[in-house]
Design an enzyme around this catalytic site. Sequence first.
Site, PDB file in Angstrom:
ATOM      1  N   ASN A 143      61.163  31.880   6.372  1.00  0.00           N
ATOM      2  CA  ASN A 143      62.227  32.315   5.679  1.00  0.00           C
ATOM      3  C   ASN A 143      62.570  31.533   4.453  1.00  0.00           C
ATOM      4  OD1 ASN A 143      65.232  32.271   5.124  1.00  0.00           O
ATOM      5  ND2 ASN A 143      65.578  33.298   6.804  1.00  0.00           N
TER       6      ASN A 143
ATOM      7  N   ASP B 258      65.239  31.451   2.422  1.00  0.00           N
ATOM      8  CA  ASP B 258      66.635  31.390   1.738  1.00  0.00           C
ATOM      9  C   ASP B 258      67.159  30.194   1.193  1.00  0.00           C
ATOM     10  OD1 ASP B 258      66.615  34.181   2.698  1.00  0.00           O
ATOM     11  OD2 ASP B 258      68.069  33.612   4.338  1.00  0.00           O
ATOM     12  N   HIS B 259      66.751  29.043   1.920  1.00  0.00           N
ATOM     13  CA  HIS B 259      67.371  27.739   1.573  1.00  0.00           C
ATOM     14  C   HIS B 259      66.738  27.046   0.329  1.00  0.00           C
ATOM     15  CE1 HIS B 259      70.345  28.419   4.352  1.00  0.00           C
ATOM     16  NE2 HIS B 259      69.350  28.872   5.339  1.00  0.00           N
TER      17      HIS B 259
ATOM     18  N   ARG C 175      73.123  24.197  -8.096  1.00  0.00           N
ATOM     19  CA  ARG C 175      73.053  23.798  -9.571  1.00  0.00           C
ATOM     20  C   ARG C 175      73.400  24.948 -10.633  1.00  0.00           C
ATOM     21  NH1 ARG C 175      72.028  18.268 -10.809  1.00  0.00           N
ATOM     22  NH2 ARG C 175      73.316  17.229  -9.376  1.00  0.00           N
TER      23      ARG C 175
ATOM     24  N   HIS D  95      66.880  36.949   2.894  1.00  0.00           N
ATOM     25  CA  HIS D  95      68.130  37.824   3.279  1.00  0.00           C
ATOM     26  C   HIS D  95      69.105  37.768   2.195  1.00  0.00           C
ATOM     27  CE1 HIS D  95      72.329  37.510   6.283  1.00  0.00           C
ATOM     28  NE2 HIS D  95      72.015  38.700   5.285  1.00  0.00           N
TER      29      HIS D  95
ATOM     30  N   ARG E 135      72.518  38.215   1.057  1.00  0.00           N
ATOM     31  CA  ARG E 135      73.623  38.296   1.730  1.00  0.00           C
ATOM     32  C   ARG E 135      74.520  39.201   0.633  1.00  0.00           C
ATOM     33  NH1 ARG E 135      74.440  34.634   6.117  1.00  0.00           N
ATOM     34  NH2 ARG E 135      76.543  35.526   6.247  1.00  0.00           N
TER      35      ARG E 135
ATOM     36  N   ARG F  65      75.042  34.183  -1.580  1.00  0.00           N
ATOM     37  CA  ARG F  65      75.046  32.807  -1.654  1.00  0.00           C
ATOM     38  C   ARG F  65      73.840  32.047  -1.788  1.00  0.00           C
ATOM     39  NH1 ARG F  65      77.107  31.928   4.564  1.00  0.00           N
ATOM     40  NH2 ARG F  65      78.518  33.378   4.011  1.00  0.00           N
ATOM     41  N   HIS F  66      72.655  32.796  -1.426  1.00  0.00           N
ATOM     42  CA  HIS F  66      71.339  32.049  -1.600  1.00  0.00           C
ATOM     43  C   HIS F  66      70.624  33.152  -2.134  1.00  0.00           C
ATOM     44  CE1 HIS F  66      71.038  33.985   2.293  1.00  0.00           C
ATOM     45  NE2 HIS F  66      71.333  32.888   2.914  1.00  0.00           N
TER      46      HIS F  66
ATOM     47  N   GLU G  18      65.907  40.858   5.007  1.00  0.00           N
ATOM     48  CA  GLU G  18      67.096  40.757   6.084  1.00  0.00           C
ATOM     49  C   GLU G  18      68.472  41.437   5.126  1.00  0.00           C
ATOM     50  OE1 GLU G  18      68.118  37.281   7.940  1.00  0.00           O
ATOM     51  OE2 GLU G  18      66.331  36.757   8.370  1.00  0.00           O
TER      52      GLU G  18
ATOM     53  N   THR H  32      73.921  33.277  10.168  1.00  0.00           N
ATOM     54  CA  THR H  32      74.087  34.627  10.926  1.00  0.00           C
ATOM     55  C   THR H  32      74.541  34.194  12.499  1.00  0.00           C
ATOM     56  OG1 THR H  32      72.526  35.527   9.508  1.00  0.00           O
ATOM     57  CG2 THR H  32      73.169  36.792  11.687  1.00  0.00           C
TER      58      THR H  32
ATOM     59  N   GLU I 281      64.455  41.480  16.837  1.00  0.00           N
ATOM     60  CA  GLU I 281      64.373  40.123  16.754  1.00  0.00           C
ATOM     61  C   GLU I 281      65.337  39.463  17.656  1.00  0.00           C
ATOM     62  OE1 GLU I 281      63.575  38.611  12.914  1.00  0.00           O
ATOM     63  OE2 GLU I 281      64.496  36.626  13.494  1.00  0.00           O
TER      64      GLU I 281
ATOM     65  N   HIS J  74      65.808  31.955  14.558  1.00  0.00           N
ATOM     66  CA  HIS J  74      67.203  31.254  14.195  1.00  0.00           C
ATOM     67  C   HIS J  74      67.185  30.071  14.881  1.00  0.00           C
ATOM     68  CE1 HIS J  74      71.297  30.531  12.798  1.00  0.00           C
ATOM     69  NE2 HIS J  74      70.950  31.727  12.039  1.00  0.00           N
ATOM     70  N   GLY J  75      67.266  28.752  13.950  1.00  0.00           N
ATOM     71  CA  GLY J  75      67.386  27.443  14.554  1.00  0.00           C
ATOM     72  C   GLY J  75      66.203  26.835  15.195  1.00  0.00           C
TER      73      GLY J  75
ATOM     74  N   HIS K  99      65.416  27.396   7.972  1.00  0.00           N
ATOM     75  CA  HIS K  99      66.203  26.281   7.589  1.00  0.00           C
ATOM     76  C   HIS K  99      65.501  24.869   7.919  1.00  0.00           C
ATOM     77  CE1 HIS K  99      69.319  23.015   8.294  1.00  0.00           C
ATOM     78  NE2 HIS K  99      69.722  23.692   7.008  1.00  0.00           N
TER      79      HIS K  99
HETATM   80  N1  PXP Z   1      65.890  35.532  11.666  1.00  0.00           N
HETATM   81  C1  PXP Z   1      67.178  35.861  11.129  1.00  0.00           C
HETATM   82  C2  PXP Z   1      67.227  37.438  11.659  1.00  0.00           C
HETATM   83  C3  PXP Z   1      67.924  35.104  10.566  1.00  0.00           C
HETATM   84  O1  PXP Z   1      69.162  35.802   9.881  1.00  0.00           O
HETATM   85  C4  PXP Z   1      67.487  33.895  10.009  1.00  0.00           C
HETATM   86  C5  PXP Z   1      68.426  32.877   9.217  1.00  0.00           C
HETATM   87  O2  PXP Z   1      68.567  33.538   7.992  1.00  0.00           O
HETATM   88  C6  PXP Z   1      66.112  33.415  10.506  1.00  0.00           C
HETATM   89  C7  PXP Z   1      65.504  34.197  11.499  1.00  0.00           C
HETATM   90  C8  PXP Z   1      65.684  32.098  10.415  1.00  0.00           C
HETATM   91  O3  PXP Z   1      66.739  31.134  11.001  1.00  0.00           O
HETATM   92  P1  PXP Z   1      66.650  29.594  10.482  1.00  0.00           P
HETATM   93  O4  PXP Z   1      66.847  29.424   9.003  1.00  0.00           O
HETATM   94  O5  PXP Z   1      67.753  28.882  11.282  1.00  0.00           O
HETATM   95  O6  PXP Z   1      65.110  29.071  10.892  1.00  0.00           O
END
Ligand code: PXP
Length: 253
Positions: free
Chosen positions: A9, A11-12, A20, A45, A47, A51-52, A72, A103, A153, A196-197, A219
């Site tokens: 992922n 996103d970050h 910036r 994702h 959103r 935001r990202h 996503e 999320t 998921e 997630h996490g 992340h």
């Molecule tokens: N899966 C889904 C559905 C998510 O929403 C996210 C976070 O955007 C992730 C996986 C990845 O989570 P993390 O960034 O905490 O690894």
Amino acid sequence: MSKLRLGVNIDHVATVRNARGGNTPDPTRAAILAQDAGADGITAHLREDRRHIGDADIESLMDALTVPLNFEMAATDEMQKIALRHKPHAVCIVPEKREERTTEGGLEVAREENQLAHFIAPLRDAGCRVSIFIAADQRQIEAAHRIGAQVIELHTGAYCDAHAEGDFEKRDVELEKMRAMSTFAYDLGLEVHAGHGLTYDCVKPVAAFPEVMELNIGHFLIGESIFRGLAPAMAEMRRLMDEARAHQVQQSQ
Ligand code: PXP
């Protein structure tokens, strides 16, 4: 047992870019790097508040990637239109609240069953694999199956948080729920993903579930890549996932 896929992922990368307001770091460049380093898929994702990830990122990811994009999104008309325009390999429906940092929970499928069934039908017709981000809860999984999702998921956030906080009793309860529900979902014919996490410290027990086919991790990997680079950060995650899987195979023989 199937090979466990790693979805990265990105996103970050966009979070850092947007801090910036310029063009760097570019999430698509990170996605290509991850792809070249062996990612089985890329997750992004979009959103509602952008935001990202932004609309242009989705466009450029669709152009650049050869591995599948897992798009996503919340179940809104705007997002459905965007998904139908791009037709990504997979669409993962997630709950979204503007005030949340990430999320926080799984989608409430059981309460919104009819609406969601109508919502995902055109996505499936367009050839997208529809995935539902969901808590390890039998009612929700049954509802996801009834509405015609092909994938669930499992939200690993509560398990990962409990692990990080040192609440091992809660961690083990969450893990057992996910273990039971991944078997339950698999037996219904659903493809099971999780995410997630997840970090190096807590990925292995989830990676060992034989029914789980894909982990989506963002992340932690993007953070770790500050120290080691993205490819080595992914390689270590891959090593831990493979080790957990190999151990599982040994145990089942
Ligand atoms: N899966 C889904 C559905 C998510 O929403 C996210 C976070 O955007 C992730 C996986 C990845 O989570 P993390 O960034 O905490 O690894």
